[in-house]
Design a protein around this motif. Structure first.
Motif, short mmCIF file in Angstrom:
data_model
loop_
_atom_site.label_atom_id
_atom_site.label_comp_id
_atom_site.label_asym_id
_atom_site.label_seq_id
_atom_site.Cartn_x
_atom_site.Cartn_y
_atom_site.Cartn_z
N HIS A 4 -5.41 0.81 -4.39
CA HIS A 4 -4.13 1.24 -3.82
C HIS A 4 -3.08 1.39 -4.93
O HIS A 4 -2.44 2.44 -5.06
CB HIS A 4 -3.68 0.22 -2.76
CG HIS A 4 -2.36 0.53 -2.13
ND1 HIS A 4 -2.24 0.94 -0.84
CD2 HIS A 4 -1.09 0.50 -2.62
CE1 HIS A 4 -0.97 1.16 -0.55
NE2 HIS A 4 -0.24 0.88 -1.62
N HIS A 25 -1.36 4.94 -6.91
CA HIS A 25 0.07 5.23 -7.12
C HIS A 25 0.31 5.62 -8.58
O HIS A 25 0.98 6.60 -8.88
CB HIS A 25 0.93 4.00 -6.82
CG HIS A 25 1.12 3.72 -5.36
ND1 HIS A 25 1.37 4.70 -4.43
CD2 HIS A 25 1.13 2.56 -4.67
CE1 HIS A 25 1.52 4.14 -3.24
NE2 HIS A 25 1.37 2.84 -3.35
N ASN A 80 1.47 -0.93 4.64
CA ASN A 80 2.28 -0.12 3.74
C ASN A 80 2.84 1.13 4.41
O ASN A 80 3.74 1.77 3.87
CB ASN A 80 1.49 0.25 2.49
CG ASN A 80 1.43 -0.91 1.52
OD1 ASN A 80 2.42 -1.24 0.88
ND2 ASN A 80 0.28 -1.56 1.43
N ASP A 105 5.65 2.39 1.30
CA ASP A 105 5.14 3.75 1.17
C ASP A 105 5.47 4.60 2.40
O ASP A 105 5.84 5.77 2.28
CB ASP A 105 3.62 3.72 0.97
CG ASP A 105 3.22 2.97 -0.29
OD1 ASP A 105 4.01 2.97 -1.25
OD2 ASP A 105 2.12 2.39 -0.32
#
Ligand SMILES: [Zn+2]
Ligand SMILES: [Zn+2]
Ligand SMILES: [Zn+2]
Length: 309
Positions: free
Chosen positions: A151, A155, A264, A272
């Protein structure tokens, strides 16, 4: 130096200069859609209409000039010979920012940050499980490696692909939250995060949206692959034995990825989800739907989640 966001005012060693409104902001408010960004160019484009306008603009410019004179007492913005030099400069300031810290290199920070997450999760397994107590640390390492780490790295990679500076950095308050979680059992497990700093261009809604999407979308892909293996092994198409079978490790990985993605995707704070929703509602709802579709069967097949006996 202080963040100019009216509700923030955070003292920070590193502030980001907004090239649209000329303000200086902290990490959280640096994006032009995170503060009330009123571009100054507008007033310059509408020159010489009515006398009233001209007077207004004169007053406006005088006020601006006064502001700029004040601003000049602060260190002047640095120009860079090369992109490498700019990255080095950003890295140095980031590492020295109050509230953030580095153990040397980014790799060491990543290993330290994620080892801390493994320890916190493993610790709980150790206390709640009756047998195979140490198995929890192994399970945590698998879950961190297949969900948390991909994850965060997603990003970083997408941010770099969009021409931004991106680096995983440890966060003092986040580490305190993490340790507190270890003691009181509930809280936030975020020892660090990927700091993203605009390089050549300011990030627009699409850039921010894509960088934010990368994390939960990666979880969705890993979740989908794992749930397929979960079904195949659960119904005996592919045999699965030993520690990996109870509970089914693939179902756990799918479950964990879906939960991280869904957390998220909450459209609040700086998560996010809030940034994806601001950019594209359809993508946001498709992303949430896919992760819900992964989560539901995992909870049917493994209702106890981590509290396994
Ligand atoms: Zn701020
Ligand atoms: Zn601005
Ligand atoms: Zn994320």
């Amino acid at each position: 130096m202080k963040c100019e966001h009216p509700d923030c005012g955070a003292e920070a060693d590193i502030l980001f200069y907004c090239r649209y409104c000329g303000g200086s902001f902290c990490v959280n408010h640096r994006d032009s859609n995170m503060h009330k960004c009123s571009p100054q160019q507008k007033s310059e484009q509408t020159t010489g209409t009515s006398p009233e306008e001209a007077v207004k603009q004169f007053v406006y410019r005088a006020a601006q000039a006064a502001q700029q004179a004040q601003a000049q007492q602060q260190p002047t913005p640095v120009t860079f010979a090369s992109e490498e030099e700019q990255k080095k400069y950003i890295e140095q300031r980031l590492v020295k920012s109050s509230g953030l810290f580095s153990l040397g290199s980014e790799l060491v920070d990543i290993i330290f940050g994620f080892a801390l997450i493994v320890l916190v999760f493993g610790f709980f397994q150790y206390f709640y499980r009756e047998d195979n107590k140490w198995w929890g640390f192994l399970l945590s390492a698998v879950l961190v490696g297949t969900a948390f780490l991909p994850h965060e790295l997603a990003h970083k990679i997408v941010a770099m692909m969009r021409g931004q500076f991106a680096r995983y950095i440890l966060w003092v308050r986040g580490m305190m939250f993490t340790l507190l979680t270890l003691i009181i059992g509930i809280g936030l497990i975020v020892p660090g995060f990927v700091a993203i700093v605009p390089m050549s261009k300011q990030m627009d809604k699409r850039d921010i949206g894509l960088v934010s999407l990368a994390g939960p979308a990666t979880n969705a892909v890993i979740g989908l692959v794992s749930i397929i293996f979960g079904f195949l092994t659960h119904y005996g198409v592919i045999p699965l034995a030993g520690l990996a079978a109870s509970p089914n490790i693939f179902i756990l990985i799918a479950q964990f990825n879906a939960l991280i993605a869904l957390f998220n995707c909450l459209p609040v704070w700086q998560l996010d989800g809030a940034k994806i929703l601001k950019w594209n509602k359809i993508i946001y709802f498709v992303l949430v739907a896919i992760n819900v579709a992964i989560a539901i069967p995992t909870f049917i097949l493994n209702p106890g989640f981590l509290n396994v006996t």
